[in-house]
Write an enzyme that holds these catalytic residues in place. Structure first.
Site, mmCIF file in Angstrom:
data_model
loop_
_atom_site.group_PDB
_atom_site.id
_atom_site.type_symbol
_atom_site.label_atom_id
_atom_site.label_comp_id
_atom_site.label_asym_id
_atom_site.label_seq_id
_atom_site.Cartn_x
_atom_site.Cartn_y
_atom_site.Cartn_z
ATOM 1 N N LYS A 119 4.980 -7.290 1.614
ATOM 2 C CA LYS A 119 4.445 -7.701 3.099
ATOM 3 C C LYS A 119 5.274 -9.169 3.223
ATOM 4 C CE LYS A 119 0.179 -5.121 3.752
ATOM 5 N NZ LYS A 119 -1.377 -5.414 3.826
ATOM 6 N N LYS A 202 5.761 4.476 1.434
ATOM 7 C CA LYS A 202 4.462 4.739 1.840
ATOM 8 C C LYS A 202 4.204 4.912 3.096
ATOM 9 C CE LYS A 202 1.209 1.544 1.983
ATOM 10 N NZ LYS A 202 0.305 0.892 1.940
ATOM 11 N N LYS A 205 0.138 2.247 8.299
ATOM 12 C CA LYS A 205 0.019 2.199 9.730
ATOM 13 C C LYS A 205 0.435 0.922 10.612
ATOM 14 C CE LYS A 205 -4.949 1.021 8.283
ATOM 15 N NZ LYS A 205 -4.825 -0.124 7.386
#
Ligand code: TYM
Length: 343
Positions: A119, A202, A205
Site C-alpha cells: 500500500k 488480488k 476494492k
C-alpha cells in the site's frame, strides 16, 4: 468471575473496511463464511472505519460507504439477533487497546508486513501515514477485545493474524493470561480471488480500472461484460492449476467453485472440451444468480430509512459491553490506576 472459553460459546470477530464498493472477493473470502458461522458461534462483525482512514478519505464517502457495508452484511443474511453488527469507531475501546498494543509491538514486526509495503508503494513516500504503518495493531485490538477464538478472513490477512497471535502471546506472557489466542478461518474456495484484468494481483476494492473487479452491487449486464473480458491465456484447456500462465482460467474456475460449492473434479468434468467463452458465460451466470437475492434484499433494506442506523446503534451497545470488560482487565494488568469516575 473472569470469562473463560469454557464458560461461553466460541467467539468470532471479523471486519471489512468501508473503503469503497465491496467486491466478490470480499463476499467469497469473508462474508459468505460469516453467514454460515453465525448459527454456531457468538459472532461480532465490525465495519472498520478507523482502518479506512489510514489513507485519505472524503468524509461524505466514508459515511455512505459505512452504511453501504452494513447494509450488505444484512443483505447477505447476517441476522442482528444472531450476530452483533457494529461500527469500529462507535466502540472507543478499539483505539485505546490499539495504543497499548502498539507500545508492545516491535517496529521490526510491523516492518515485515507485506500489505503495508504494497500500500505504501502506491503512495508518495512522504504522504504515507503512521496509521497505515501501525494498522495491524488496531486489527489486533479488534480481535483481542472480543476474545475471539476464530477470525474468518481471506488469505491476504494471514500475516496480520499471525501478528495478532504473537501480540496476544507476548501480552499474556508479560502480564498473565488475558487474551484468547485466535485462529484464522479461511474458506476452502475463494480465499484469494484475483483481478479479472490481471489475475496475478488480488481483486481489490481500491483498484480503479473498470474491468478489475466485480462489485457486489454491479448490474447483471456489467457483471457479464466484466467477466467476458477477463484475461485468460492463449491455450484452450480448462483445469485448476497453480501455473501463473493459467492464473486467469484458474481464477474463473475458483469463482465458479466458490459460488456453486461444487467439487473441483465436477467442475473440471463440466468444462472438459469446452472453450473459454463458454467458461466465462457459465461463470457470469453463477455470479449474477448468486448476487441477485443479495442485491434485491439490499434494495429493500436501504429503502427503510433508519433501519441500518438502528442495527448499528444496538450492535455498538452490545459490542461495548464485551470490549470494555476486556479493556478493564488490560488496564489493570498493565498498571493503569482505576479511575473512580470512569464511565
Ligand atoms: P478488507 O476490507 O481489505 O477485506 C475484507 C475481507 O475480505 C477479504 N478479501 C478477499 N478475500 C478473497 N479474495 C480477495 N480478492 C479479497 N479481498 C479482500 C479479506 O481477506 C477480508 O477478510 N484488515 C482487514 C479488515 C480488518 C479485520 C479486522 C479483519 C480490520 N480488523 C479484524 C478481521 C478481523 C482488511 O483490510 O480487510
Amino acid at each position: 468471575m473472569p470469562e473463560t472459553t469454557s464458560t461461553r460459546p466460541l467467539r468470532i470477530l471479523s471486519g471489512i473496511q468501508p473503503s469503497g464498493q465491496l467486491t466478490i472477493g470480499n463476499y467469497l473470502g469473508a462474508l459468505k463464511q460469516w453467514v454460515q458461522l453465525q448459527d454456531d458461534y457468538e459472532c461480532y462483525y465490525c465495519i472498520v472505519d478507523m482502518h479506512a482512514i489510514t489513507v485519505p478519505r472524503e468524509p461524505a464517502e466514508l459515511r455512505a460507504s459505512t452504511r453501504m457495508t452494513a447494509a450488505l452484511y444484512l443483505a447477505c443474511g447476517i441476522r442482528p439477533e444472531r450476530a452483533t453488527i457494529f461500527v469500529q469507531s462507535h466502540v472507543s475501546a478499539h483505539a485505546e487497546l490499539a495504543w497499548i498494543l502498539g507500545c508492545l509491538t516491535p517496529m521490526g514486526w510491523l516492518n515485515r508486513m507485506t500489505q503495508f509495503k504494497d500500500k505504501a508503494a502506491k503512495q508518495q513516500a512522504e504522504s504515507v501515514s503512521a496509521g497505515l504503518f501501525t494498522y495491524p495493531t488496531l486489527m489486533a485490538a479488534d480481535i483481542l477485545l472480543y476474545q475471539a477464538n476464530l477470525v474468518p478472513v481471506g488469505d491476504d490477512q494471514r500475516q496480520h493474524l499471525e501478528l495478532t497471535r504473537d501480540l496476544a502471546q507476548r501480552f499474556n506472557s508479560q502480564y498473565g493470561e488475558t487474551f484468547t489466542v485466535p485462529e484464522g478461518f479461511f474458506p476452502k474456495a475463494g480465499a484469494r480471488i484475483m483481478g479479472l484484468d490481471n489475475p496475478l494481483v488480488k481483486m481489490s476494492k481500491s483498484e480503479t480500472s473498470d474491468y478489475h473487479a466485480v462489485y457486489m452491487l454491479d448490474e447483471p449486464d456489467q457483471i457479464k461484460r466484466k467477466i467476458m473480458r477477463a484475461v485468460t491465456d492463449s491455450g484452450n484447456s480448462i483445469y485448476f492449476t497453480d501455473d501463473p500462465e493459467k492464473a486467469g482460467v484458474n481464477n474463473l474456475l475458483t469463482i465458479y467453485q466458490a459460488f456453486t460449492d461444487e467439487t473441483k473434479e465436477a467442475i473440471e468434468a463440466r468444462f472438459a472440451g469446452k472453450g473459454y467463452a463458454e467458461l466465462k458465460k457459465a461463470v457470469a451466470e453463477v455470479v449474477v444468480e448468486g448476487l441477485r437475492p443479495i442485491q434485491a434484499r439490499y434494495r429493500e433494506l436501504t429503502a427503510e430509512s433508519d433501519l441500518i442506523d438502528q442495527v448499528l446503534m444496538q450492535g455498538a451497545a452490545k459490542a461495548r459491553l464485551v470490549a470494555n470488560t476486556t479493556l478493564n482487565t488490560v488496564r489493570e494488568r498493565i498498571g493503569f490506576l482505576a479511575a473512580a469516575d470512569r464511565a
